[in-house]
Design an enzyme around this catalytic site. Structure first.
Site, short mmCIF file in Angstrom:
data_model
loop_
_atom_site.label_atom_id
_atom_site.label_comp_id
_atom_site.label_asym_id
_atom_site.label_seq_id
_atom_site.Cartn_x
_atom_site.Cartn_y
_atom_site.Cartn_z
N ASN B 388 0.82 -1.21 0.00
CA ASN B 388 0.00 0.00 0.00
C ASN B 388 0.85 1.26 0.00
OD1 ASN B 388 -1.88 2.01 0.34
ND2 ASN B 388 -2.96 1.03 2.01
N ASP B 389 1.35 1.67 1.17
CA ASP B 389 2.05 2.95 1.27
C ASP B 389 3.23 3.07 0.31
OD1 ASP B 389 0.28 3.72 3.22
OD2 ASP B 389 1.53 2.98 4.85
N VAL B 390 3.92 1.96 0.05
CA VAL B 390 5.11 2.03 -0.81
C VAL B 390 4.76 2.25 -2.27
CG1 VAL B 390 6.50 0.60 0.73
CG2 VAL B 390 5.23 -0.48 -1.12
N ALA B 429 0.48 3.84 7.48
CA ALA B 429 0.61 5.26 7.76
C ALA B 429 -0.76 5.91 7.93
CB ALA B 429 1.38 5.94 6.64
#
Lengths: 97, 465
Positions: B388-390, B429
């Site tokens: 997700n965040d990456v 995050a």
């Protein structure tokens, strides 16, 4: 004693530089095996523990030394074992040689 | 028994050989082709060093030494046979054991030598015991969080940093006092006890997502404490092994914190916890395009190049082996398939590579961030599984985002993007991912393992390759 100490500091400094250069070249692919291998190598502390437990200078030293040997040996055996298991799994798609 | 005693010089020579083997061991680890030689070199070096030490003439009784060596081996074997998903907690546990060994030896050495401890010796001894003790409890805590015995979410309270810094400051003050007055044996337990407490407190505010950095940092501490032990025992072998381990942990911590866009202090003082709480509320209703397995398979089947972006969610869903079948089905059709591995994919440095290698995916198809990013614009389909965040382009564009500046995989540059996800819930995050709302993104809602299985069936790859 002071000259010994200075020698030891030189050794430490040079080893840190060597470590830095060698480890920088390790592919990110192998960072997990790297950590488990350095961990196994770190278990070399077992030599200090063996001397402590074997010299019998005091009961406290023998007891602490014995526990320390157990801790370090389990790292050593487990660390090498898992590192080799992981590395065996890495195969290339290109036929060997 | 005394018949096989050898001279101290001979032991030193054996240690010298061991040291060389240790350096070679790490050197050979640089490439998968030679890496197993590295393990053998390390094992040989270790065997020589232990054999040499056992022949040291100062050893008067072997009973406990041998019992401990056998007992340690018995504990070590199961720790070497854990599942690949459990490697991070195993590693944390082994940092704890290494640190325990170092602190125990340091403590015993102090009580053997006191009150005649030279100042410098007392300083390194204190460092050995302080670092060893805090690494011991800190690593146990990290292992507990990774094993999910302890809650993964960061636990924070007001004044937490003040408490932690004060604890460390008191421990250091006691150490300084001991350096000046090495005979004060009553104070010595304090530089064991306070760091033990500090180790626990240090890990409490750190969340699951930061574990790769924390494990690396603890690795570095374990190495440094071993090097300090080398100074105390005047063992060059130990100094070198400790320095190698310390620098390895340090390099990995730097790589990890860069990949997370965080500084060391930021990781250690747990600022992420607050960001998480603040951003989680702001979820607005936006529309996404979805597709079924059938539609997705039709697009993937027509592609020339596919990049798979795995995240830890893939490992949680145990989808590695289905992903392997998917890889086989596509390769059979002549599609070029690669994997994009972000440095923090997984629970420790390099963890994702191990998980994929275990599923028999060839390592030359696993590309790190710098190698794969230039390829995304020429990629027909990027398939994100459990990451997700990456992949969030906000890290590049939105200076107001908490992850702004974090190096990401440029998934948004691919021609078509597919994301397998259970729902639209945000990642670690706690922020929304812009990627999901792009016109060229197709959301594939479902369980990663089941969905990849469906894709394989649609592509006609059933029947295992």
């Amino acid at each position: 004693m002071t000259s010994d100490l200075i020698t030891s500091l030189y050794v430490f400094m040079l080893a840190a530089f060597v470590g830095f250069e060698v480890i920088r070249r390790v592919s990110p692919l192998l960072h997990t095996p790297l950590m488990s291998l350095t961990n196994a190598l770190d278990a070399i502390a077992v030599v200090g523990a063996i001397v402590l437990a074997g010299e019998h200078k005091s009961t406290l030293a023998t007891v602490l030394g014995t526990i320390a040997i157990v801790a370090a040996t389990s790292n050593l055996v487990g660390g090498f074992l898992i590192t080799d298991r992981m590395l065996r799994m890495f195969k290339s798609s290109r036929p060997k040689k | 028994m005394p018949a096989h005693f050898i001279t101290d010089q001979a032991i030193e020579v054996i240690y010298l050989v061991s040291t060389a083997l240790f350096v070679l061991s790490l050197k050979w680890l640089s490439s998968p082709a030679t890496s197993r030689h590295g393990v053998w070199a390390g094992e040989l070096g270790m065997l020589l060093a232990i054999a040499g030490t056992l022949m040291y003439r100062g050893i008067v009784d072997y009973t406990w030494v041998l019992i401990a060596l056998v007992l340690g081996s018995i504990i070590g074997v199961p720790l070497g046979l854990v599942q690949m998903t459990a490697v991070p907690q195993r590693t944390a546990l082994s940092h704890a054991f290494g640190a325990l060994c170092v602190s125990l030896v340091g403590t015993a050495e102090y009580y053997l030598r006191t009150p005649h401890v030279p100042r410098f010796m007392m300083a390194v001894l204190s460092m050995e015991v302080i670092l060893g003790s805090l690494t011991f409890t800190g690593s146990l805590m990290a292992a507990g969080k990774l094993q999910e015995i302890l809650p993964q979410r960061p636990i924070t309270y007001k004044g937490q940093n003040l408490v932690n810094i004060s604890l460390l400051a008191v421990a250091l003050a006691v150490a300084v006092y001991l350096v000046l007055n090495p005979g004060e044996t009553r104070l010595f337990p304090l530089i064991i006890a306070i760091p033990l407490v500090f180790g626990v407190f240090m890990i409490i505010p750190i969340g699951g997502a930061d574990m790769p950095t924390v494990i690396s940092l603890l690795n570095s501490y374990a190495g440094l404490s071993a090097a300090a032990m080398g100074f105390v025992l005047d063992s060059k072998l130990l100094i070198i092994a400790g320095a190698l381990d310390g620098s390895s942990g340090f390099i990995l911590s730097v790589i990890m914190s860069k990949a997370m866009n965080r500084s060391f202090t930021n990781v250690l003082f747990g600022a992420f916890g607050q960001v998480q709480a603040a951003a989680a509320g702001a979820v607005e209703a936006r529309t996404v395009r979805t597709a079924t397995a059938e539609e997705a398979a039709a697009i993937i089947g027509a592609a020339n190049s596919v990049v798979i972006v795995p995240g830890y969610g893939m490992a949680v869903a145990q989808a590695q082996h289905k992903v392997r079948e998917f890889y086989d089905a596509l390769t059979k059709r002549g599609v070029d398939v690669k994997f994009a591995i972000h440095p923090v994919a997984g629970r420790m440095p390099g963890h994702m590579n191990v998980l994929l290698a275990e599923a028999d995916i060839p390592y030359d198809k696993l590309l790190d961030m710098d190698a794969i990013n230039p390829e995304f614009p020429q990629t027909d389909v990027a398939l994100v599984i459990g990451a997700n965040d990456v992949t969030n382009p906000a890290a590049r564009k939105d200076s107001g985002s908490p992850i702004y500046g974090m190096p990401i995989l440029d998934v948004d540059k691919a021609r078509t993007i597919m994301v397998i996800k259970r729902s639209l819930s945000p990642g670690f995050a706690g922020i929304d991912n812009e990627l999901y709302y792009l016109d060229k993104t197709l959301m594939l809602f479902g369980d990663a393992r089941a969905f990849v299985g469906d894709l394989v069936r649609q592509l006609g790859g059933e029947g295992h390759g």
